[in-house]
Motif scaffolding. Sequence first.
Motif, PDB file in Angstrom:
ATOM      1  N   VAL A   1       0.841  -1.204   0.000  1.00 43.06           N
ATOM      2  CA  VAL A   1       0.000   0.000   0.000  1.00 43.06           C
ATOM      3  C   VAL A   1       0.877   1.256   0.000  1.00 43.06           C
ATOM      4  CG1 VAL A   1      -1.661   1.358   1.351  1.00 43.06           C
ATOM      5  CG2 VAL A   1      -2.000  -1.102   1.082  1.00 43.06           C
ATOM      6  N   SER A   2       1.969   1.220   0.743  1.00 43.98           N
ATOM      7  CA  SER A   2       2.899   2.357   0.791  1.00 43.98           C
ATOM      8  C   SER A   2       3.538   2.611  -0.567  1.00 43.98           C
ATOM      9  CB  SER A   2       4.002   2.102   1.823  1.00 43.98           C
ATOM     10  OG  SER A   2       3.473   2.037   3.129  1.00 43.98           O
ATOM     11  N   ALA A   3       3.865   1.537  -1.286  1.00 47.94           N
ATOM     12  CA  ALA A   3       4.508   1.670  -2.597  1.00 47.94           C
ATOM     13  C   ALA A   3       3.536   2.162  -3.665  1.00 47.94           C
ATOM     14  CB  ALA A   3       5.111   0.336  -3.019  1.00 47.94           C
ATOM     15  N   ILE A   4       2.261   1.844  -3.504  1.00 51.28           N
ATOM     16  CA  ILE A   4       1.267   2.162  -4.535  1.00 51.28           C
ATOM     17  C   ILE A   4       0.678   3.564  -4.370  1.00 51.28           C
ATOM     18  CG2 ILE A   4      -0.976   1.534  -5.516  1.00 51.28           C
ATOM     19  CD1 ILE A   4      -0.315  -1.398  -4.544  1.00 51.28           C
ATOM     20  N   TYR A   5       0.285   3.894  -3.142  1.00 46.36           N
ATOM     21  CA  TYR A   5      -0.514   5.112  -2.925  1.00 46.36           C
ATOM     22  C   TYR A   5       0.313   6.244  -2.317  1.00 46.36           C
ATOM     23  CZ  TYR A   5      -4.225   1.920  -4.090  1.00 46.36           C
ATOM     24  OH  TYR A   5      -5.003   1.004  -4.753  1.00 46.36           O
ATOM     25  N   SER A   6       0.447   7.307  -3.096  1.00 50.93           N
ATOM     26  CA  SER A   6       1.305   8.424  -2.709  1.00 50.93           C
ATOM     27  C   SER A   6       0.542   9.512  -1.968  1.00 50.93           C
ATOM     28  CB  SER A   6       1.965   9.024  -3.953  1.00 50.93           C
ATOM     29  OG  SER A   6       0.972   9.563  -4.808  1.00 50.93           O
ATOM     30  N   ASN A   7       1.304  10.456  -1.459  1.00 48.01           N
ATOM     31  CA  ASN A   7       0.727  11.611  -0.758  1.00 48.01           C
ATOM     32  C   ASN A   7       0.400  12.689  -1.805  1.00 48.01           C
ATOM     33  OD1 ASN A   7      -0.097  13.321   1.255  1.00 48.01           O
ATOM     34  ND2 ASN A   7       1.759  13.130   2.468  1.00 48.01           N
ATOM     35  N   CYS A   8      -0.483  12.310  -2.731  1.00 48.56           N
ATOM     36  CA  CYS A   8      -0.752  13.167  -3.891  1.00 48.56           C
ATOM     37  C   CYS A   8      -1.534  14.423  -3.550  1.00 48.56           C
ATOM     38  CB  CYS A   8      -1.488  12.375  -4.971  1.00 48.56           C
ATOM     39  SG  CYS A   8      -3.032  11.626  -4.433  1.00 48.56           S
ATOM     40  N   GLY A   9      -2.183  14.452  -2.393  1.00 49.02           N
ATOM     41  CA  GLY A   9      -2.931  15.635  -1.992  1.00 49.02           C
ATOM     42  C   GLY A   9      -2.069  16.613  -1.219  1.00 49.02           C
ATOM     43  N   PHE A  10      -1.572  16.172  -0.064  1.00 49.81           N
ATOM     44  CA  PHE A  10      -0.817  17.054   0.831  1.00 49.81           C
ATOM     45  C   PHE A  10       0.455  17.575   0.184  1.00 49.81           C
ATOM     46  CE2 PHE A  10      -2.501  15.406   5.189  1.00 49.81           C
ATOM     47  CZ  PHE A  10      -3.800  15.593   4.733  1.00 49.81           C
ATOM     48  N   ILE A  11       1.218  16.677  -0.454  1.00 46.27           N
ATOM     49  CA  ILE A  11       2.483  17.067  -1.087  1.00 46.27           C
ATOM     50  C   ILE A  11       2.269  17.446  -2.552  1.00 46.27           C
ATOM     51  CG2 ILE A  11       4.819  16.330  -1.687  1.00 46.27           C
ATOM     52  CD1 ILE A  11       4.454  16.563   1.285  1.00 46.27           C
ATOM     53  N   GLY A  12       1.439  16.690  -3.233  1.00 51.53           N
ATOM     54  CA  GLY A  12       1.259  16.869  -4.667  1.00 51.53           C
ATOM     55  C   GLY A  12       0.666  18.198  -5.080  1.00 51.53           C
ATOM     56  N   ILE A  13      -0.364  18.642  -4.366  1.00 54.81           N
ATOM     57  CA  ILE A  13      -1.053  19.880  -4.758  1.00 54.81           C
ATOM     58  C   ILE A  13      -0.112  21.088  -4.755  1.00 54.81           C
ATOM     59  CG2 ILE A  13      -2.838  21.542  -4.089  1.00 54.81           C
ATOM     60  CD1 ILE A  13      -4.594  19.159  -3.295  1.00 54.81           C
ATOM     61  N   PRO A  14       0.632  21.348  -3.669  1.00 53.62           N
ATOM     62  CA  PRO A  14       1.525  22.516  -3.712  1.00 53.62           C
ATOM     63  C   PRO A  14       2.639  22.417  -4.751  1.00 53.62           C
ATOM     64  CG  PRO A  14       1.844  21.250  -1.678  1.00 53.62           C
ATOM     65  CD  PRO A  14       0.615  20.726  -2.333  1.00 53.62           C
ATOM     66  N   ILE A  15       3.153  21.199  -4.991  1.00 53.99           N
ATOM     67  CA  ILE A  15       4.207  21.021  -5.986  1.00 53.99           C
ATOM     68  C   ILE A  15       3.670  21.293  -7.391  1.00 53.99           C
ATOM     69  CG2 ILE A  15       5.701  19.332  -7.125  1.00 53.99           C
ATOM     70  CD1 ILE A  15       6.862  20.279  -4.546  1.00 53.99           C
ATOM     71  N   ILE A  16       2.532  20.683  -7.716  1.00 54.26           N
ATOM     72  CA  ILE A  16       1.932  20.861  -9.040  1.00 54.26           C
ATOM     73  C   ILE A  16       1.524  22.317  -9.255  1.00 54.26           C
ATOM     74  CG2 ILE A  16      -0.084  20.299 -10.465  1.00 54.26           C
ATOM     75  CD1 ILE A  16       2.066  18.145 -10.444  1.00 54.26           C
ATOM     76  N   SER A  17       1.000  22.937  -8.215  1.00 55.22           N
ATOM     77  CA  SER A  17       0.602  24.345  -8.307  1.00 55.22           C
ATOM     78  C   SER A  17       1.808  25.229  -8.625  1.00 55.22           C
ATOM     79  CB  SER A  17      -0.046  24.799  -6.993  1.00 55.22           C
ATOM     80  OG  SER A  17      -0.450  26.141  -7.067  1.00 55.22           O
ATOM     81  N   ALA A  18       2.943  24.921  -7.999  1.00 54.10           N
ATOM     82  CA  ALA A  18       4.161  25.692  -8.236  1.00 54.10           C
ATOM     83  C   ALA A  18       4.711  25.462  -9.638  1.00 54.10           C
ATOM     84  CB  ALA A  18       5.222  25.334  -7.202  1.00 54.10           C
ATOM     85  N   LEU A  19       4.595  24.228 -10.127  1.00 57.48           N
ATOM     86  CA  LEU A  19       5.160  23.884 -11.433  1.00 57.48           C
ATOM     87  C   LEU A  19       4.285  24.333 -12.600  1.00 57.48           C
ATOM     88  CD1 LEU A  19       6.455  20.239 -10.773  1.00 57.48           C
ATOM     89  CD2 LEU A  19       7.818  22.315 -10.953  1.00 57.48           C
ATOM     90  N   PHE A  20       2.972  24.106 -12.475  1.00 60.45           N
ATOM     91  CA  PHE A  20       2.087  24.295 -13.626  1.00 60.45           C
ATOM     92  C   PHE A  20       0.871  25.179 -13.374  1.00 60.45           C
ATOM     93  CE2 PHE A  20       3.864  19.883 -13.989  1.00 60.45           C
ATOM     94  CZ  PHE A  20       4.806  20.176 -14.968  1.00 60.45           C
TER      95      PHE A  20
END
Length: 305
Positions: A101-120
């Motif tokens: 489960v750890s390998a499959i499901y990432s922290n796409c909300g907490f970490i992903g949102i600010p990173i994607i917002s900064a990039l794109f």
Amino acid sequence: MELAIIAFRKMIVMFIILVVGIIAYKTKVVTKEGNSTLSDLLLLIVNPVVIFMSFQMEFTHELFIKLWISIGFAAICHIIAIAVSYIAIGKKVKDFEIERVSAIYSNCGFIGIPIISALFGQEGVFYLAAYIAVFNILLWTQGYMLMTGKKDRKVILKGIFSPCVIAAVLGIICFCFKISVFKEADEAFNHISNMNTPLAMLVAGVTIAQSDVINALKNIRLYYVCLLKLIIIPVVCAFVLKLFGTDNVVTMTSIVEIACPVGASCTMFAIRYDKNAVYASELYVISTLFSAVSLPLVIMAAGYM
């Protein structure tokens, strides 16, 4: 290279806030119970608002098509992650459910949102919303059954109809029918959306402060799972997605999301279903720390593919 540099700088900013979270817990400004409340606020209100507002864009057929491509890419990334985790982590391994489960499901909300917002910017978050919808559906079906070995229709349905998925559905409806929120609501929701990064990293910092990081780093197995989650799976996904030759923002959004560290959802599942919650928490904490380096590296590698 430029995207990798932007991501690295954003990770530095986020980790400074994370350190503030650690200090806040150590000085008892934020308690364990308080962190739980902040986490709920982030998960149930802030993240859904961010996702909904990402769809407040002018409708175009190009964006509509790219949205469905994003959904397909999210599904492909998770299928690859599931396949690699099942091959690399056998059933005979202790706590194999936690590791898979750890390998499959990432922290796409907490970490992903600010990173994607900064990039794109908003366009990236628009595609990210599609990824998060797929993530939640799979987490509460495949992830739930993997962790528990059961099929509970009520639990699965509750997870599928989570606030983030509902926000994505409402956002898509508004996008397709060109429904825009009025000016004051738009301003209010944007203020709430801006809370995402600081809240997410404060929660992560408080969580790390509760963990024995030094002891966790002594676990060799932990490095293996982090290697799978942070490097191997994202690189395989990047190679496959790049073969489609699709728009770079769409492709990179999915790559960044699958390259995010272990999600807090694994720890939540472990606590709820009486698994090794300590190990799950250690994977969450250590992978989050390692991601400051691994995420920019994956972005750089994807740029050369």
